[in-house]
Design a protein around this motif. Structure first.
Motif, PDB file in Angstrom:
ATOM      1  N   LEU A  32     -19.490  -2.701  -5.047  1.00 13.95           N
ATOM      2  CA  LEU A  32     -19.988  -1.129  -4.750  1.00 13.95           C
ATOM      3  C   LEU A  32     -20.248  -0.243  -6.195  1.00 13.95           C
ATOM      4  CD1 LEU A  32     -17.573  -1.452  -1.549  1.00 13.95           C
ATOM      5  CD2 LEU A  32     -20.022  -1.254  -1.795  1.00 13.95           C
ATOM      6  N   SER A  33     -20.702   0.743  -5.676  1.00 14.18           N
ATOM      7  CA  SER A  33     -20.360   2.021  -6.535  1.00 14.18           C
ATOM      8  C   SER A  33     -19.775   3.222  -6.161  1.00 14.18           C
ATOM      9  CB  SER A  33     -22.157   2.336  -6.642  1.00 14.18           C
ATOM     10  OG  SER A  33     -22.113   3.278  -4.916  1.00 14.18           O
ATOM     11  N   THR A  34     -18.920   3.787  -6.545  1.00 10.70           N
ATOM     12  CA  THR A  34     -18.394   4.975  -6.262  1.00 10.70           C
ATOM     13  C   THR A  34     -19.441   5.736  -5.555  1.00 10.70           C
ATOM     14  OG1 THR A  34     -17.653   5.243  -8.885  1.00 10.70           O
ATOM     15  CG2 THR A  34     -17.410   7.082  -7.510  1.00 10.70           C
ATOM     16  N   PRO A  35     -20.023   6.186  -5.550  1.00 13.39           N
ATOM     17  CA  PRO A  35     -20.485   7.229  -3.947  1.00 13.39           C
ATOM     18  C   PRO A  35     -20.512   6.118  -2.578  1.00 13.39           C
ATOM     19  CG  PRO A  35     -21.938   7.395  -5.676  1.00 13.39           C
ATOM     20  CD  PRO A  35     -21.413   6.185  -6.951  1.00 13.39           C
ATOM     21  N   ASP A  36     -20.940   4.558  -2.806  1.00 14.95           N
ATOM     22  CA  ASP A  36     -20.282   3.770  -1.949  1.00 14.95           C
ATOM     23  C   ASP A  36     -18.896   4.138  -1.561  1.00 14.95           C
ATOM     24  OD1 ASP A  36     -23.196   3.403  -1.356  1.00 14.95           O
ATOM     25  OD2 ASP A  36     -22.856   1.275  -2.710  1.00 14.95           O
ATOM     26  N   LEU A  37     -18.131   3.942  -2.228  1.00 16.33           N
ATOM     27  CA  LEU A  37     -16.892   3.534  -2.084  1.00 16.33           C
ATOM     28  C   LEU A  37     -16.097   4.988  -1.021  1.00 16.33           C
ATOM     29  CD1 LEU A  37     -15.988   1.800  -4.824  1.00 16.33           C
ATOM     30  CD2 LEU A  37     -15.189   1.266  -3.294  1.00 16.33           C
ATOM     31  N   ALA A  38     -16.710   5.983  -1.955  1.00 18.58           N
ATOM     32  CA  ALA A  38     -16.265   7.396  -1.036  1.00 18.58           C
ATOM     33  C   ALA A  38     -17.047   7.426  -0.324  1.00 18.58           C
ATOM     34  CB  ALA A  38     -16.884   8.097  -2.266  1.00 18.58           C
ATOM     35  N   ALA A  39     -18.192   7.256   0.589  1.00 18.71           N
ATOM     36  CA  ALA A  39     -17.926   6.898   1.757  1.00 18.71           C
ATOM     37  C   ALA A  39     -17.304   5.954   2.560  1.00 18.71           C
ATOM     38  CB  ALA A  39     -19.406   6.223   1.371  1.00 18.71           C
ATOM     39  N   ARG A  40     -16.776   5.404   2.473  1.00 18.04           N
ATOM     40  CA  ARG A  40     -16.577   4.549   2.930  1.00 18.04           C
ATOM     41  C   ARG A  40     -15.191   4.574   3.506  1.00 18.04           C
ATOM     42  NH1 ARG A  40     -17.546  -2.153   1.823  1.00 18.04           N
ATOM     43  NH2 ARG A  40     -20.299  -1.877   2.146  1.00 18.04           N
ATOM     44  N   LEU A  41     -14.250   5.008   2.191  1.00 23.37           N
ATOM     45  CA  LEU A  41     -12.813   5.865   2.181  1.00 23.37           C
ATOM     46  C   LEU A  41     -13.111   7.379   3.022  1.00 23.37           C
ATOM     47  CD1 LEU A  41     -11.536   4.121  -0.354  1.00 23.37           C
ATOM     48  CD2 LEU A  41     -11.314   3.571   1.749  1.00 23.37           C
ATOM     49  N   ALA A  44       0.939  -1.439  -0.370  1.00 22.11           N
ATOM     50  CA  ALA A  44       0.103  -0.210  -0.092  1.00 22.11           C
ATOM     51  C   ALA A  44       0.508   1.168  -0.010  1.00 22.11           C
ATOM     52  CB  ALA A  44      -1.293   0.486   1.148  1.00 22.11           C
ATOM     53  N   THR A  45       2.206   1.004   0.386  1.00 20.48           N
ATOM     54  CA  THR A  45       2.265   2.064   0.739  1.00 20.48           C
ATOM     55  C   THR A  45       4.214   2.298  -0.307  1.00 20.48           C
ATOM     56  OG1 THR A  45       4.068   1.466   2.224  1.00 20.48           O
ATOM     57  CG2 THR A  45       3.160   2.890   2.854  1.00 20.48           C
ATOM     58  N   GLY A  46       4.163   1.262  -1.300  1.00 21.75           N
ATOM     59  CA  GLY A  46       4.808   1.485  -2.375  1.00 21.75           C
ATOM     60  C   GLY A  46       4.037   1.831  -3.454  1.00 21.75           C
ATOM     61  N   PRO A  47       3.760   1.695  -5.214  1.00 26.94           N
ATOM     62  CA  PRO A  47       3.424   2.230  -6.162  1.00 26.94           C
ATOM     63  C   PRO A  47       2.219   2.576  -6.294  1.00 26.94           C
ATOM     64  CG  PRO A  47       4.771  -0.245  -6.332  1.00 26.94           C
ATOM     65  CD  PRO A  47       4.593   0.013  -4.897  1.00 26.94           C
ATOM     66  N   VAL A  48       0.833   1.253  -5.322  1.00 32.57           N
ATOM     67  CA  VAL A  48      -0.348   1.032  -5.393  1.00 32.57           C
ATOM     68  C   VAL A  48      -0.272   2.683  -4.721  1.00 32.57           C
ATOM     69  CG1 VAL A  48      -2.246   0.494  -4.585  1.00 32.57           C
ATOM     70  CG2 VAL A  48      -0.135  -0.802  -5.316  1.00 32.57           C
ATOM     71  N   GLY A  49      -0.018   3.021  -3.392  1.00 36.65           N
ATOM     72  CA  GLY A  49      -0.592   3.622  -2.958  1.00 36.65           C
ATOM     73  C   GLY A  49      -1.820   3.474  -1.345  1.00 36.65           C
ATOM     74  N   ARG A  50      -1.759   4.023  -0.439  1.00 36.74           N
ATOM     75  CA  ARG A  50      -2.800   3.818   0.393  1.00 36.74           C
ATOM     76  C   ARG A  50      -4.154   3.550  -0.197  1.00 36.74           C
ATOM     77  NH1 ARG A  50      -0.131   6.216   5.777  1.00 36.74           N
ATOM     78  NH2 ARG A  50       1.577   5.079   5.619  1.00 36.74           N
ATOM     79  N   THR A  51      -4.731   4.454  -1.047  1.00 35.48           N
ATOM     80  CA  THR A  51      -6.643   4.959  -1.540  1.00 35.48           C
ATOM     81  C   THR A  51      -6.632   3.438  -2.164  1.00 35.48           C
ATOM     82  OG1 THR A  51      -5.555   7.504  -0.772  1.00 35.48           O
ATOM     83  CG2 THR A  51      -7.813   5.700  -2.185  1.00 35.48           C
ATOM     84  N   ARG A  52      -5.453   3.916  -3.343  1.00 38.76           N
ATOM     85  CA  ARG A  52      -5.863   2.448  -4.026  1.00 38.76           C
ATOM     86  C   ARG A  52      -5.872   1.045  -3.690  1.00 38.76           C
ATOM     87  NH1 ARG A  52      -2.499   5.057  -9.449  1.00 38.76           N
ATOM     88  NH2 ARG A  52      -3.950   6.703  -9.387  1.00 38.76           N
ATOM     89  N   ALA A  53      -5.151   1.152  -2.313  1.00 36.16           N
ATOM     90  CA  ALA A  53      -5.054  -0.196  -1.670  1.00 36.16           C
ATOM     91  C   ALA A  53      -5.698  -0.404  -0.791  1.00 36.16           C
ATOM     92  CB  ALA A  53      -4.149  -0.531  -0.342  1.00 36.16           C
ATOM     93  N   ALA A  54      -7.124   0.630  -0.424  1.00 37.71           N
ATOM     94  CA  ALA A  54      -8.417   1.042   0.613  1.00 37.71           C
ATOM     95  C   ALA A  54      -9.265  -0.496  -0.679  1.00 37.71           C
ATOM     96  CB  ALA A  54      -8.272   2.199   1.310  1.00 37.71           C
ATOM     97  N   LEU A  55      -9.068   1.026  -1.653  1.00 34.51           N
ATOM     98  CA  LEU A  55      -9.783   0.799  -2.811  1.00 34.51           C
ATOM     99  C   LEU A  55     -10.270  -0.934  -2.820  1.00 34.51           C
ATOM    100  CD1 LEU A  55     -10.123   3.724  -5.080  1.00 34.51           C
ATOM    101  CD2 LEU A  55     -12.376   2.831  -3.736  1.00 34.51           C
ATOM    102  N   LEU A  56      -9.251  -1.719  -3.226  1.00 34.71           N
ATOM    103  CA  LEU A  56      -9.130  -3.090  -3.911  1.00 34.71           C
ATOM    104  C   LEU A  56      -9.561  -3.672  -2.767  1.00 34.71           C
ATOM    105  CD1 LEU A  56      -7.950  -4.109  -6.593  1.00 34.71           C
ATOM    106  CD2 LEU A  56      -5.582  -4.315  -5.674  1.00 34.71           C
ATOM    107  N   SER A  57      -8.940  -3.693  -1.203  1.00 34.03           N
ATOM    108  CA  SER A  57      -9.590  -4.082  -0.054  1.00 34.03           C
ATOM    109  C   SER A  57     -10.990  -3.825  -0.559  1.00 34.03           C
ATOM    110  CB  SER A  57      -9.192  -3.685   1.264  1.00 34.03           C
ATOM    111  OG  SER A  57      -9.347  -4.533   2.122  1.00 34.03           O
ATOM    112  N   GLU A  58     -11.497  -3.359  -0.442  1.00 34.13           N
ATOM    113  CA  GLU A  58     -12.982  -2.865  -0.384  1.00 34.13           C
ATOM    114  C   GLU A  58     -13.909  -3.542  -1.285  1.00 34.13           C
ATOM    115  OE1 GLU A  58     -14.845  -1.096   1.940  1.00 34.13           O
ATOM    116  OE2 GLU A  58     -12.848  -0.857   3.392  1.00 34.13           O
ATOM    117  N   LEU A  59     -13.498  -3.981  -2.162  1.00 34.02           N
ATOM    118  CA  LEU A  59     -14.448  -4.512  -3.230  1.00 34.02           C
ATOM    119  C   LEU A  59     -14.301  -5.708  -3.890  1.00 34.02           C
ATOM    120  CD1 LEU A  59     -12.959  -1.841  -6.580  1.00 34.02           C
ATOM    121  CD2 LEU A  59     -15.351  -2.073  -5.064  1.00 34.02           C
ATOM    122  N   GLY A  60     -14.311  -6.145  -2.563  1.00 29.05           N
ATOM    123  CA  GLY A  60     -14.291  -8.018  -2.527  1.00 29.05           C
ATOM    124  C   GLY A  60     -16.040  -7.543  -2.774  1.00 29.05           C
ATOM    125  N   GLU A  61     -16.866  -7.110  -2.486  1.00 30.93           N
ATOM    126  CA  GLU A  61     -18.417  -7.203  -3.083  1.00 30.93           C
ATOM    127  C   GLU A  61     -18.624  -6.039  -4.234  1.00 30.93           C
ATOM    128  OE1 GLU A  61     -21.005  -5.389  -0.265  1.00 30.93           O
ATOM    129  OE2 GLU A  61     -19.201  -4.954   1.556  1.00 30.93           O
TER     130      GLU A  61
END
Length: 102
Positions: A31-40, A12-29
């Protein structure tokens, strides 16, 4: 801290970055863009930009139903978030997409 968490932290702290790593982690189900924005706690615009990069890397797929777009990890994205035991990582509801969808 487990080895898995250390690996995710380095990733997460390397080339992907924390936000992208968090997005990827959340996308096990799906989700819409607004849902992801609210979660993160980021803007929908920021989520869209990060999703575009993850989609280009083949880690996320997006499907539209009418006016709603939902996002989900691909199998490759799931492998990157998987625990060393081979079990899916955090945020996984057991579903993944086969391949990016245009």
């Amino acid at each position: 801290m487990t080895r898995h968490r250390r690996r995710l932290r380095r990733w997460a702290t390397g080339p992907v970055g924390r936000t992208r790593a968090a997005l990827l982690s959340e996308l096990g189900e799906p989700l819409s863009t607004p849902d992801l924005a609210a979660r993160l706690g980021v803007t929908a615009g920021a989520v869209s930009q990060h999703l575009g990069a993850l989609r280009a890397a083949g880690l996320v797929t997006t499907r539209r139903t009418g006016r709603t777009a939902v996002h989900l990890r691909t199998r490759t994205g799931t492998v990157l978030t998987a625990e060393p035991s081979g079990r899916p990582g955090p945020g996984t509801a057991g579903t993944t997409a086969d391949a990016p969808n245009g």
